[in-house]
Design an enzyme around this catalytic site. Structure first.
Site, mmCIF file in Angstrom:
data_model
loop_
_atom_site.group_PDB
_atom_site.id
_atom_site.type_symbol
_atom_site.label_atom_id
_atom_site.label_comp_id
_atom_site.label_asym_id
_atom_site.label_seq_id
_atom_site.Cartn_x
_atom_site.Cartn_y
_atom_site.Cartn_z
ATOM 1 N N SER A 81 -4.977 -2.644 9.110
ATOM 2 C CA SER A 81 -4.387 -1.299 9.154
ATOM 3 C C SER A 81 -3.728 -0.880 10.451
ATOM 4 O O SER A 81 -3.048 0.143 10.477
ATOM 5 C CB SER A 81 -5.449 -0.262 8.803
ATOM 6 O OG SER A 81 -5.573 -0.199 7.409
ATOM 7 N N SER A 121 -3.341 1.157 6.725
ATOM 8 C CA SER A 121 -3.539 2.567 6.525
ATOM 9 C C SER A 121 -3.154 3.458 7.711
ATOM 10 O O SER A 121 -3.062 4.659 7.546
ATOM 11 C CB SER A 121 -5.014 2.814 6.186
ATOM 12 O OG SER A 121 -5.836 2.490 7.289
ATOM 13 N N LYS A 157 -4.907 8.793 14.913
ATOM 14 C CA LYS A 157 -5.123 8.629 13.476
ATOM 15 C C LYS A 157 -6.230 9.598 13.055
ATOM 16 O O LYS A 157 -7.236 9.743 13.765
ATOM 17 C CB LYS A 157 -5.536 7.185 13.186
ATOM 18 C CG LYS A 157 -5.718 6.877 11.701
ATOM 19 C CD LYS A 157 -6.049 5.392 11.486
ATOM 20 C CE LYS A 157 -6.152 5.028 10.011
ATOM 21 N NZ LYS A 157 -6.439 3.609 9.770
HETATM 22 N N1 GLN Z 1 -5.328 -2.562 3.155
HETATM 23 C C1 GLN Z 1 -6.691 -2.811 3.444
HETATM 24 C C2 GLN Z 1 -7.579 -1.951 2.576
HETATM 25 O O1 GLN Z 1 -7.072 -1.214 1.823
HETATM 26 C C3 GLN Z 1 -6.969 -2.625 4.902
HETATM 27 C C4 GLN Z 1 -7.158 -1.233 5.304
HETATM 28 C C5 GLN Z 1 -7.621 -1.070 6.714
HETATM 29 O O2 GLN Z 1 -7.491 -1.963 7.544
HETATM 30 N N2 GLN Z 1 -8.215 0.074 6.963
HETATM 31 O O3 GLN Z 1 -8.764 -2.004 2.624
#
Ligand code: GLN
Length: 486
Positions: A177, A153, A78
């Site tokens: 994410s 994400s 990532k």
């Molecule tokens: N969807 C969540 C956010 O937007 C989680 C994102 C994540 O785990 N990085 O913060």
């Protein structure tokens, strides 16, 4: 056999027997990328030249009798972990030309193990999002249906795995994410206990929640990645100094006598019926395999989203202050003063979701509002931690859906932040509590989209999660199914 379709352990066996080389496997993965990446769009940066050098070195190492489980295995990372000499954008224009001078601890560990770094995978900008649509460099598609989101994400990681554009990957999970994109793309993803894996060199979003973890094609691979990634790191003050067990031992333990809790709040209003059915059939299988199923309650689950969307933006507003256009990344060219440079660089460099979070976080922390929002959110966080501590007095693991519904269509929620945030309701609590959790594939919707089952356990009880996941994988026969992309 198409080498790019293999798991880590399958490729490892072939490498060990001398049937294939890492150079061949790496070429096969790049061949696959050439074939499908135009449709999927999982990568931000490819590391072709350097990857081939790493593959050759891995082959030599193995020939010298020094080839561990990850030696010569092509991995995707990532784009949120620093990679020395390799661009690291975090999905943001503000870091579009940032080349880190050092490797994150996990990257170093993977490289030391002989892994081959194929490239940097797409993600929501600064990991803020649930659909990978906030990435400044395009939205990867779900390989199971290209009109649908791959989740976020760590969407690029999940999409690349489902499309066989890497053998394994890493993701990061602040509020879901790793698990949510794994669930939407039919792959395995684990968020370890907060403190299990070093965050040194992970670009910070919300430091009290962020955790790196493996994303893989099957459960055994998850143990192999976790084994290498885990451990104390003096460079991360929140990393915990406790021994790393042999995770692969958990795979053959079965679930006889294990107490599996079903949290009633995770099966509430808004849960898609196909998701519920798939998860409940997973639970039945666990019962048939000898697990003891019990109902439990995590009464503050519903408040998780509200607390998280104060705490995470508050931390982000502080963490992202470093992107000032001076030290690294994007700098606006026509500034008239230092303040003007900050304003123009940040206005032009950040996307709209990131700006929204910075504003929410700054507001929640400002004097006069701190007690009403930030402090309240921390109090709710404590209640959620207590929910988990209570639940784990009654059971060993908690089993539930990951996402309330299968992957939605690209564009469907991007203009409605609240509905995007609400989709995280089932993944956020484990981050607030710091407990380990995982998504393992458990079925498909009628439209053919993957559905994941979430397993959560007490702090540092990753092995119990793996025990359950291994049984589900064996019994359900869902793990390893592939979309037809070409
Ligand atoms: N969807 C969540 C956010 O937007 C989680 C994102 C994540 O785990 N990085 O913060």
């Amino acid at each position: 056999m198409d080498l790019h379709t293999l798991t880590i352990h399958q490729l490892h066996e072939r490498l060990d027997r001398g049937e294939v080389t890492s150079v061949e496997a790496t070429e096969a993965v790049f061949g696959r990328i050439d074939q499908v990446e135009g449709k999927v769009g999982a990568y931000i940066t490819l590391n072709r030249t350097e990857a081939m050098v790493q593959a050759e070195a891995a082959d030599q190492r193995r020939a010298a009798g020094d080839g561990g489980a990850l030696c010569g295995i092509p991995l995707g990372l990532k784009d949120i972990v620093c990679t020395k000499g390799l661009k690291t954008t975090c999905g943001s224009k503000i870091l579009e030309s940032f080349v880190p001078p050092y490797d994150a601890t996990v990257v170093k560990k993977l490289k030391d193990a002989g892994a081959v770094i194929i490239g940097k995978l797409s993600m929501d900008e600064f990991a803020m999002g649930s659909s990978n649509e906030t990435c400044a460099f395009g939205t990867p598609k779900n390989p199971w249906d290209l009109a649908h989101i791959c989740g976020g994400s760590s969407g690029g990681s999940a999409a690349a795995l489902a499309a066989d554009e890497c053998i394994a990957a890493i993701g990061s999970d602040t509020g879901g994410s790793i698990r949510q994109p794994a669930s939407h793309c039919g792959v395995v993803g684990m968020k370890p206990t907060y403190g299990r894996v070093s965050r040194y060199g992970l670009l910070a979003y919300a430091s009290s929640l962020d955790q790196l973890g493996p994303m893989t094609k099957d459960v055994r691979d998850c143990t192999l990645m976790l084994q290498t990634m885990s451990g104390y790191d003096p460079r991360d003050s929140t990393s915990v100094n406790c021994p790393v067990p042999d995770y692969s031992a958990a795979l053959t333990q079965g679930v006889k006598g294990l107490k599996v809790g079903v949290p009633k709040e995770y099966f509430g209003e808004g849960l898609d019926s196909e998701v519920e059915q798939a998860v409940r059939s997973g639970i039945r299988l666990l019962e048939e395999a000898g697990a003891e199923i019990c109902q439990v309650s995590l009464p503050h689950t519903d408040y998780g989203v509200a607390a998280y969307y104060i705490i995470a933006p508050a931390e982000a507003s502080s963490n992202l202050a470093r992107y000032d256009g001076v030290r690294f990344g994007y700098r606006h060219q026509e500034a008239e003063s230092l303040l003007d440079l900050y304003c123009k660089s940040r206005s032009g460099g950040f996307g709209s979701e990131v700006k929204r979070r910075i504003m929410i976080g700054t507001y929640a922390l400002s004097s006069g509002y701190y007690d009403a929002y930030y402090k309240k959110a921390l109090q709710v966080r404590t209640l959620i931690v207590q929910d988990f501590l209570e639940a784990f007095k009654q059971c060993d693991v908690l089993v539930s859906p990951v996402s309330p519904f299968p992957a939605w269509r690209i564009g469907e929620k991007i203009d409605d932040p609240l509905s995007m945030y609400l989709s995280d309701v089932l993944t956020i609590p484990s981050n607030l509590a710091g407990v380990p959790c995982m998504s393992v594939p458990c079925g498909f919707s009628g439209a053919g989209l993957p559905i994941g089952l979430q397993i959560q356990a007490a702090h540092f009880a990753e092995e119990k999660i793996l025990q359950v996941a291994a049984v589900l994988e064996n019994e359900l026969g869902v793990v390893g199914k592939k979309p037809s992309l070409v």
